[in-house]
Design an enzyme around this catalytic site. Structure first.
Site, PDB file in Angstrom:
ATOM      1  N   HIS A  25       0.842  -1.207   0.000  1.00  0.00           N
ATOM      2  CA  HIS A  25       0.000   0.000   0.000  1.00  0.00           C
ATOM      3  C   HIS A  25       0.874   1.253   0.000  1.00  0.00           C
ATOM      4  CE1 HIS A  25      -3.706   2.282   1.207  1.00  0.00           C
ATOM      5  NE2 HIS A  25      -2.781   3.111   1.669  1.00  0.00           N
ATOM      6  N   GLU A  26       1.869   1.299   0.872  1.00  0.00           N
ATOM      7  CA  GLU A  26       2.736   2.480   0.957  1.00  0.00           C
ATOM      8  C   GLU A  26       3.650   2.592  -0.256  1.00  0.00           C
ATOM      9  OE1 GLU A  26       2.475   4.949   2.942  1.00  0.00           O
ATOM     10  OE2 GLU A  26       0.849   3.984   4.058  1.00  0.00           O
TER      11      GLU A  26
END
Length: 217
Positions: A25-26
């Site tokens: 996600h990051e």
């Protein structure tokens, strides 16, 4: 389905899906920012799948562990946010919206990948191989859908709020973004009062149905 597992088995099944979901996600945010000209995350070594570069002690380890150990049936978390400098964007508002959306989209793609892994387990029908694949697939679907849907909520600083901010006129976007200092408190209150579960109940139900169908479950 997960209720059949012992505590140790639950931890083993969930640990990789949780770490990958939060890490990717990051990385997706940083990768998208780089496409628009901001190399801050890349220069700081954050465009890597090495989870040690992204782990937040509370969001990546403590909170998911507490939710798992208390059998809430609802697990989520977060990693250290990747740095993004909007001053490097030619069209900051448009770029920030797409950078924000990259995180939830990556989780949906990962949910699909975990669903396909579970489907392989269903097709193999060899219990000692199939069951680990199916359990891991279910965990991967669940954590990624939770992260995607929670982050799409319009609560600053969640990703959904970046999209809303990009659509608002400048003055109202500024006023709206000032809510960011209360965002974590709002989330904790929603979690403690089951408000988060009520808000996400129907989206989570239909999303699970879609991805479980893909998995053949």
């Amino acid at each position: 389905m997960m209720d059949e597992l012992t505590l140790v088995q639950r931890i083993v099944v969930w640990i990789l899906p949780v770490i990958f979901a939060i890490t990717v996600h990051e990385v997706a945010h940083g990768w998208m920012a780089k496409q628009f000209g901001d190399k801050t995350a890349y220069q700081q070594g954050r465009l890597t799948l090495n989870p040690m570069r992204h782990i937040d002690p509370v969001g990546t380890l403590i909170l998911p562990a507490i939710l798992l150990l208390t059998f809430t049936g609802f697990i989520f978390g977060w990693a250290k946010p990747v740095p993004v400098d909007a001053r490097n964007f030619k069209q900051p508002r448009k770029a920030m919206m797409l950078v924000a959306l990259a995180g939830p989209v990556s989780n949906l793609l990962m949910a699909a990948a975990w669903a396909l892994l579970a489907r392989i387990g269903v097709m193999l029908q060899v219990e000692f191989v199939s069951m680990p694949l199916i359990y891991s697939g279910v965990a991967g679907i669940s954590i990624n859908l939770a992260l995607a849907l929670i982050n799409l909520l319009p609560i600053p600083p969640l990703d959904g709020s970046r999209v809303v901010s990009g659509l608002l006129p400048d003055y109202w976007a500024w006023r709206y973004n000032r809510l960011e200092r209360f965002g974590f408190i709002i989330l904790l209150v929603l979690l403690a009062t089951n408000g988060l579960g009520l808000i996400l109940a129907y989206p989570m139900y239909y999303a699970h149905q879609l991805f479980f169908d893909l998995a053949g479950l």
